[in-house]
Design a protein around this motif. Structure first.
Motif, mmCIF file in Angstrom:
data_model
loop_
_atom_site.group_PDB
_atom_site.id
_atom_site.type_symbol
_atom_site.label_atom_id
_atom_site.label_comp_id
_atom_site.label_asym_id
_atom_site.label_seq_id
_atom_site.Cartn_x
_atom_site.Cartn_y
_atom_site.Cartn_z
ATOM 1 N N TRP A 97 -26.009 23.011 30.454
ATOM 2 C CA TRP A 97 -26.060 22.948 29.264
ATOM 3 C C TRP A 97 -24.131 23.774 28.516
ATOM 4 O O TRP A 97 -23.248 24.019 27.449
ATOM 5 C CB TRP A 97 -26.523 23.170 27.994
ATOM 6 C CG TRP A 97 -27.494 24.351 27.680
ATOM 7 C CD1 TRP A 97 -27.078 25.787 28.762
ATOM 8 C CD2 TRP A 97 -28.150 24.580 26.534
ATOM 9 N NE1 TRP A 97 -28.184 26.809 27.671
ATOM 10 C CE2 TRP A 97 -28.541 25.699 26.818
ATOM 11 C CE3 TRP A 97 -29.104 23.528 26.497
ATOM 12 C CZ2 TRP A 97 -29.534 26.582 25.851
ATOM 13 C CZ3 TRP A 97 -30.092 24.291 24.714
ATOM 14 C CH2 TRP A 97 -30.379 26.004 24.870
ATOM 15 N N LYS A 100 -20.570 23.331 26.807
ATOM 16 C CA LYS A 100 -20.390 21.953 26.872
ATOM 17 C C LYS A 100 -19.984 21.940 25.180
ATOM 18 O O LYS A 100 -21.012 22.817 24.606
ATOM 19 C CB LYS A 100 -21.802 20.597 27.201
ATOM 20 C CG LYS A 100 -21.539 20.827 28.896
ATOM 21 C CD LYS A 100 -22.361 20.583 29.965
ATOM 22 C CE LYS A 100 -21.553 20.281 31.030
ATOM 23 N NZ LYS A 100 -22.540 19.547 31.835
ATOM 24 N N LEU A 102 -21.862 20.721 22.736
ATOM 25 C CA LEU A 102 -23.484 19.607 21.438
ATOM 26 C C LEU A 102 -23.751 18.993 20.762
ATOM 27 O O LEU A 102 -22.904 19.844 19.747
ATOM 28 C CB LEU A 102 -24.860 20.910 22.234
ATOM 29 C CG LEU A 102 -25.390 21.307 23.248
ATOM 30 C CD1 LEU A 102 -24.839 21.496 24.385
ATOM 31 C CD2 LEU A 102 -25.767 22.885 22.920
ATOM 32 N N PHE A 223 -29.668 17.790 24.650
ATOM 33 C CA PHE A 223 -29.000 19.643 25.193
ATOM 34 C C PHE A 223 -29.343 20.162 23.278
ATOM 35 O O PHE A 223 -29.620 21.453 23.301
ATOM 36 C CB PHE A 223 -28.335 19.952 25.957
ATOM 37 C CG PHE A 223 -27.578 19.498 26.684
ATOM 38 C CD1 PHE A 223 -29.414 19.405 27.609
ATOM 39 C CD2 PHE A 223 -26.377 19.137 27.554
ATOM 40 C CE1 PHE A 223 -28.874 19.503 29.301
ATOM 41 C CE2 PHE A 223 -26.617 19.813 29.138
ATOM 42 C CZ PHE A 223 -28.301 19.222 29.880
ATOM 43 N N ARG A 328 -29.501 14.148 29.943
ATOM 44 C CA ARG A 328 -29.415 14.686 28.917
ATOM 45 C C ARG A 328 -29.733 13.749 27.284
ATOM 46 O O ARG A 328 -29.745 14.543 26.596
ATOM 47 C CB ARG A 328 -27.975 15.193 28.870
ATOM 48 C CG ARG A 328 -27.334 15.525 27.590
ATOM 49 C CD ARG A 328 -25.858 16.139 27.490
ATOM 50 N NE ARG A 328 -25.450 16.492 27.086
ATOM 51 C CZ ARG A 328 -23.934 17.076 26.238
ATOM 52 N NH1 ARG A 328 -23.527 17.274 27.227
ATOM 53 N NH2 ARG A 328 -24.009 17.110 25.210
#
Lengths: 366, 366
Positions: A97, A100, A102, A223, A328
């Protein structure tokens, strides 16, 4: 780019202009020796070829390279560019994660790319693949409503993972389905196939027809859910990274079993993969005094995943093909009537192929 | 089979004739309620459906079942057979090393099954699949020396994992190989494709011709090697389960990256998977004060893997097809001359398919 350097018997320290410091053991220097690699980048030396007695005798800067002479008279030639780059290699796993986006459904737009553009424009294709890497999904619009197109989409970035469901599978209501996905029941947020070893990393769902009432799609960023769980209930989070739950799917043609935790992390606690699928959890047994704590953590995870703020709700229309990271993103659907036609085609692929295509398209590690 | 039972508000304790005791939380009892499953075995209830206030009011034995009445008036009907079986579900992962035959090459015979027998006799087929599950490999003899047969073998137990190397790949010397496997160089013990995510769990190598000098095959049981490392150097073992090394393979057509530890364990310390592939370890960086300890552990792992007592040496002859667990068994080959023909065809598949076929054949969990 290099300010200066210093060395001791067993280490070389590089001070870069940008303030970064790289400190390398003489064993690292031997192991990463550029001369120890084939032209294709494959390493020709083994750790058994390293000289454990060798120390650094001298280090000289010659233009854009450092020449490191060892006590065994070997010379290692490192370009500064290489050292700078090697030094930059982080311990980050691009499947996890870190770095990235979220997202929460309520303030997130599904990244959407036109299928015609995807096929003809490198930039559109890169944007689509990067969306899967960054936010876990992309919606391709305008994929022809013909059976088998989902396999054409996979061919653009990787390979089909064939399973007992076939190279592709049809999601439409059937009498006495062997899997509830092929009924008109609603399905809570889940990842697919946790009973498969290894689990397919990419899932595709291509809509050929959707004339029913209901059958809406929900997506949840696992995530984001894991981040919320960790923040609010760190002990539950920790427990769910530890307990490996058994999963099973058995239908007469196949008997698939695997054992994985709800949340998979690396040593630094970064989340790498998440899973949730109540349907296929096999009977499991924990020591009595661990059962209650586990159920409490499990419930908290289920509660976070069903938080309405997290859910992105939309409806797949004919021609839509959703491509998402099955390690995910959780997907769900509401129940639907039997009145009209609802026909999706699904297929699986793997993460490495998609990331490979993304890197090949010129994207850097995300 | 049940001696007696006792219950408290939150728990049921079962004392079996065989002396085993099963103690279950009332949450477990609700969650595993047989009435909460579809006829196909899929669980219909979610952890959110459990009643956290419910306690056990009474438990009655009626013939071969227990009827558990909860304070919310719900009744759970459990057959004793089911409770006995559920209670038996161990925390063992059948992909890990528990209960398996760990071998040393010097006193191990490659399990061998005739391909004709495999195709016509259930027992021969079961024996072959069980050998892969138990000792990590089987040698099928008499597979026709025709291209593509390796895919026919996979079809008998699972699905082909297609990769950038194709559905199958030819291992023969080529000029300027993109991968050293396609040269005549010797290759040390390794597992294939650690840069792939997920890694292929099953590898096949089918020999079509072997007329060269050299080119002998070596196999090493990575589980045995891991057991030896753990016994002699527990700290090194521990470190190798923690550090996730980056792997990469890049050849212009593909750019594959993954990050995995040498040794993967579950929470109880059982080894699940092992890897070793010096060729494709990407440049990596650890904090300076961890570099030397890591290299020391890495060297010990490489030393164990190259221990001559562990190596099983043989030579694939035309018609031989080796099927092995790529998450356990390391393979190697000695260098060979360019004089004659050496042609292997390889392909990948996954562990779940092979284990599924094994269970379908009537074998119990191993």
């Amino acid at each position: 780019m290099l300010n200066d350097f210093e060395f001791e018997q067993n280490s070389l320290t590089l001070n870069w202009h940008d303030g970064r410091v790289t400190r390398l053991d003489v064993l690292w220097l031997q192991d990463h020796d550029p001369a120890g690699r084939h032209a294709n980048g494959q390493r020709l030396i083994s750790v058994l070829d390293l000289d454990w007695q060798a120390t650094i005798q001298s280090v000289e800067r010659q233009d854009d390279e450092l020449v490191i002479r060892l006590s065994n008279d070997r010379r290692l030639h490192y370009s500064l560019a290489r050292l700078h780059q090697d030094g930059l290699v982080s311990q980050q796993d691009d499947r996890g994660w870190s770095g990235k986006t979220l997202w929460r459904g309520e303030d997130f737009q599904v990244p959407t790319v036109d299928w015609q553009a995807y096929q003809s424009q490198d930039d559109a294709r890169r944007r689509a693949l990067a969306a899967v890497a960054d936010s876990g999904l992309v919606l391709l619009r305008g994929v022809p409503c013909e059976p088998g197109q989902v396999l054409k989409v996979i061919e653009t970035f990787g390979f089909v993972r064939e399973t007992n469901y076939g190279r592709l599978f049809d999601v439409q209501t059937v009498v006495s389905p062997s899997n509830l996905a092929f009924s008109n029941l609603g399905l809570g947020p889940h990842t697919d196939n946790p009973y498969r070893d290894p689990v397919p990393g990419i899932q595709l769902l291509h809509c050929l027809a959707n004339e029913v009432d209901g059958g809406e799609n929900l997506l949840v960023d696992g995530f984001q859910a894991a981040a919320m769980l960790r923040q609010e209930y760190p002990e539950a989070f920790e427990l769910l990274t530890q307990v490996r739950l058994p999963y099973r799917f058995s239908d007469g043609q196949a008997d698939l079993r695997s054992r994985v935790p709800f949340i998979e992390t690396d040593q630094a606690g970064n989340v790498l993969k998440v899973r949730y699928n109540n349907r296929s959890i096999a009977p499991f047994m924990l020591p009595f005094d661990e059962q209650r704590a586990f159920y409490q953590a499990y419930r908290l995870w289920a509660e976070v995943l069903s938080d309405p703020e997290l859910a992105l709700t939309f409806r797949l229309e004919p021609g839509d093909c959703l491509v998402f990271d099955n390690t995910r993103v959780m997907h769900a659907r509401t129940a639907f009537t039997d009145g009209g036609r609802r026909h999706l085609q699904g297929a699986y692929s793997d993460l490495d192929g998609l990331y490979s295509s993304l890197y090949q398209s010129g994207a850097q590690s995300c």
